[in-house]
Design a protein around this motif. Structure first.
Motif, short mmCIF file in Angstrom:
data_model
loop_
_atom_site.label_atom_id
_atom_site.label_comp_id
_atom_site.label_asym_id
_atom_site.label_seq_id
_atom_site.Cartn_x
_atom_site.Cartn_y
_atom_site.Cartn_z
N LYS A 173 0.83 -1.20 0.00
CA LYS A 173 0.00 0.00 0.00
C LYS A 173 0.86 1.25 0.00
O LYS A 173 1.99 1.26 0.50
CB LYS A 173 -0.92 0.02 1.23
CG LYS A 173 -1.87 -1.17 1.31
CD LYS A 173 -2.84 -1.17 0.15
CE LYS A 173 -3.83 -2.31 0.25
NZ LYS A 173 -4.75 -2.33 -0.87
N ASN A 174 0.30 2.31 -0.54
CA ASN A 174 0.96 3.61 -0.54
C ASN A 174 0.31 4.46 0.56
O ASN A 174 -0.80 4.96 0.38
CB ASN A 174 0.80 4.28 -1.91
CG ASN A 174 1.38 5.67 -1.93
OD1 ASN A 174 2.32 5.98 -1.20
ND2 ASN A 174 0.81 6.53 -2.75
N ASP B 96 -4.36 8.89 -0.36
CA ASP B 96 -3.56 7.72 -0.69
C ASP B 96 -4.34 6.48 -0.23
O ASP B 96 -5.55 6.57 0.01
CB ASP B 96 -2.17 7.81 -0.06
CG ASP B 96 -2.19 8.01 1.46
OD1 ASP B 96 -3.23 7.73 2.09
OD2 ASP B 96 -1.16 8.43 2.01
N ASP B 97 -3.68 5.36 -0.06
CA ASP B 97 -4.36 4.12 0.29
C ASP B 97 -4.89 4.10 1.73
O ASP B 97 -5.65 3.19 2.09
CB ASP B 97 -3.43 2.92 0.07
CG ASP B 97 -3.13 2.69 -1.40
OD1 ASP B 97 -3.94 3.09 -2.25
OD2 ASP B 97 -2.07 2.10 -1.70
N GLU C 113 -8.88 3.93 2.14
CA GLU C 113 -9.48 2.60 1.96
C GLU C 113 -9.28 1.74 3.21
O GLU C 113 -10.22 1.07 3.68
CB GLU C 113 -8.83 1.91 0.75
CG GLU C 113 -9.18 0.46 0.60
CD GLU C 113 -8.27 -0.27 -0.39
OE1 GLU C 113 -8.35 -1.50 -0.41
OE2 GLU C 113 -7.49 0.38 -1.11
#
Length: 164
Positions: A46-47, A68-69, A72
């Protein structure tokens, strides 16, 4: 009738199939055998940028300003029933990947609550004292949120070599 729970396992190790991966896979196996739904997130894939203390999340009420991630993952943490944090010991602490995620949850203090929480850690140390900083970090983290329940801490002592 037993209710199925949504179990979210967050793997902080940069090595996908190391000792923490082996331990978390066994945890997942047990959860699935008990009828629970599981998901495993590998933070190394993940970023997620660092928190820059801009305070947008606290002053403007719109969550984290970074896109960014993390968004989520935060949503998945908010939706799960059981949160499992997994990390090898890196110089008496969690990995940078997991610490970055923990820091970013500052933007979600009111969105995350009521989870059953587990910690899985593995390291070369053969005594619990070598894991204490991580345990303290975990307790501090879950203590920032409402109604988080510390369930179990799993220690992989003496796990230097893979599969140890």
């Amino acid at each position: 009738m037993k209710t199925s729970k949504q179990v979210l396992v967050i793997e902080g190790s940069p090595r996908k199939h190391g000792n923490t991966g082996l331990l978390s896979d066994e945890f997942i196996k047990g959860a699935e055998e008990a009828g629970h739904a599981t998901e495993k997130i590998y933070l190394s894939e993940k970023n997620i940028g660092y928190c820059v203390d801009c305070e947008v999340c606290q002053t403007e009420g719109g969550g984290c300003a970074k896109k960014d991630d993390f968004q989520e993952i935060k949503d998945k943490i908010a939706a799960c029933d059981v949160l499992v944090l997994v990390s090898p010991v890196y110089y008496y602490s969690v990995t940078a990947q997991l610490k970055t995620l923990i820091d970013r949850t500052y933007s979600a203090l009111t969105e995350i609550s009521g989870k059953e929480c587990y910690l899985i850690i593995a390291g070369a140390g053969d005594q619990e004292k070598y894991f204490q900083t991580i345990i303290d970090t975990y307790h501090g983290f879950i203590g920032c949120f409402s109604d988080m329940k510390d369930k179990v801490i799993i220690l992989g002592l003496g796990a230097q070599a893979k599969g140890a």
